[in-house]
Every structure is written in structure tokens, then in C-alpha cells.
Design an enzyme around this catalytic site. Sequence first.
Site, PDB file in Angstrom:
ATOM      1  N   LYS A  79       0.857  -1.185   0.000  1.00  0.00           N
ATOM      2  CA  LYS A  79       0.000   0.000   0.000  1.00  0.00           C
ATOM      3  C   LYS A  79       0.890   1.230   0.000  1.00  0.00           C
ATOM      4  CE  LYS A  79      -3.557   2.450   2.575  1.00  0.00           C
ATOM      5  NZ  LYS A  79      -4.605   2.370   3.591  1.00  0.00           N
ATOM      6  N   LYS A  94      -2.322  -1.483  -3.726  1.00  0.00           N
ATOM      7  CA  LYS A  94      -3.186  -0.304  -3.633  1.00  0.00           C
ATOM      8  C   LYS A  94      -2.366   0.958  -3.690  1.00  0.00           C
ATOM      9  CE  LYS A  94      -6.277   1.822  -0.370  1.00  0.00           C
ATOM     10  NZ  LYS A  94      -6.731   1.856   0.987  1.00  0.00           N
TER      11      LYS A  94
END
Length: 323
Positions: free
Chosen positions: A194, A247
Amino acid sequence: MVNRYRTLRKNPAIREMVAETQLSIADFIVPFFICEGNNIKVEIPSMPDYYRFSLDLAVQEAARLYEAGIKSILLFAKVPDEKKDEPCSEALNFEGLLPKSIRAFKKEIPELIVMSDIALDPYSPFGHDGIVQKGKILNDQTVEVLAKMSVVHAQAGVDLVAPSDMMDNRVKHIRTALESQGFSDTGIMSYSAKYASCFYGPFRDALDSAPGFGDKKTYQMDYRNRQEAIRETLRDIEEGADIVMVKPGLPYLDIIREVRDAVHVPIAAYQVSGEYAMIKAAAANGWLEEDKAILESLYAFKRAGADLIATYFAQKIIENQLL
Ligand code: PBG
């Protein structure tokens, strides 16, 4: 020798026959922003056509999606300011919004896979994903709370917990805590790679969770890095992650592909709020055809190697019968 590549493109049937990538409604994970109260449906200003729901309406919406083929949802809580405190104690409240929601969804739609966000930012007066002391985000203290929070959600019946914080070693601690309490079949979908990203802006509007000081760069990854994504992901799998995640999505397709080549567990990718906002804004201006932009972007995730996609477009795809 003459090559005629266009023979395989000459009509829809032949293109369908040789298409290399499939996209289906079962691939989608639908994020829900849940707020307290009843009969509440509020549009998020920076996410047109996307709503924050109170639990009663959220369950109705999820039932409709389940009928249409959606297999999983991912729950986020909007916590009122007066419930935010420095130890993030509301995150451990068994009667809190997320545990209550998990119980309601599992009761009303038992077959729907319910995943819950494990992170402290909605509960922190600082809007950070960790316990803050003297301006520092503490790793090990945070991980302890995340492990307890995961057990609270497991007790409520969640199928998978989804740690989105990027603290070190949290998957190991969560897995250990779940095992020690007998939750051996509660899974972990870990946000493994992320990145610290400006594309989360609209999400922070949705939950009113923008960091009160600084940014998230001491825990989320630097977008200049590629190898680090593989390192983080392999480590999470070792620690017990069942599903790993990359992400944001579209600006990170290269990372999805590299993770795909490196691991043998399901990969989720998150088409984040800012990616949603970009497509919606361009479409609202008449600069892009929304339905086509949605499909092209989601197929790109699958082509890159994602198995599952968290997306805010699932409702629209169902409504407009795009698949
Ligand atoms: C925070 C969290 C964020 C998102 C999911 N969980 C925002 C952040 O890290 O600041 C972003 C999702 C999106 O933008 O759609 N734990």
C-alpha cells in the site's frame, strides 16, 4: 509469409473467442462506508453517486448486490468525533459500529463474504493509522490494538479481516491472536503493498479521516519503490495472509504484475477513491465515456494479474448491465 493479425479481430464473436482476460461480477469487492443512525444515505461530495449508509440501508443495498452476483463487501466505519480518543478505544468496542454491522450482514445475508477494515485512522483524533505519541506513530503498540480489534471482528463473525495500516509485523500478530482465541477459519486479506498516495483524498472525505498532522509516509510505501512491494508482500504471506493486496490500482499495474509473478495466493487490487473520482469528473465534463472507462480500467486490473478488485463501480456495472 504474411501475418494477418486482424483475422482474430474481425468481428465480436472471434474477439470474444480469443479474449485473454475475463472480468466478472464475482471478482468485485464492494466497499461500504457505514455511519451511525437510521435511514441515512448521504452522497460523498468528492465521490458522486457513492454514498455513506446507515446500517439498515447498507444491509438492504448489500442484499440487492448479493442477488446480482456480488460475493463480498468490505466495511469501513465513519466514527463520530466524540468517540475518537488517543488509545483508539472505540476500535475495540464489541458494540461498536463495525462489529454491529458484521453481525447484521452475516445474519441477513449469511452467504455474503464480509470483510472488515482493520486500521485505527477512523478512531484516532489524529487521523493516523496508529497510536500516536509525541508526534510519532508507534508500530508495536498499534499492532497490539490491531490484533485485538481483529479478534473483536472475528467474534462478530467476520469472514476476513483486512488490515490496511502498513505497520510492520501486524499480520503475524493478527494471525496469532485469532488462533489463540480459536478463530482458525477467520481469514486475513492484507494490504501488503500500500503506497502513500494522493489518490486516497476522497476516501478521507468519506470517513472524515484525513491525517491531522504530517502524512502517512512513515508507514505507507514510497511510490518510487518496486522491490519493496515484493518484499512486503512475501513477508505478509509468510506471516499468514490469505489474500494480498496492491493499492492504489491503475497507477500501480506494474506492481500488480510483479506481485502476480512472485506469489501463489489470490491478489486483490484496490481501485481507490481518487481513481473513481477521476473517471467520474472526466465523465461529468463529457470528456470520457463513463461506462467504457469503467470497463477498460477494470479489465486492465485483471490483465495485470489481479484476481479480485475492490471498486466503487460495482453498483454502476450492475445497474447498467455492463457485464
Ligand atoms: C485507511 C484506508 C485508506 C483507504 C482504505 N483504508 C486511506 C488511507 O490510507 O489514508 C483508501 C481507500 C480509497 O481511497 O478508496 N486505513
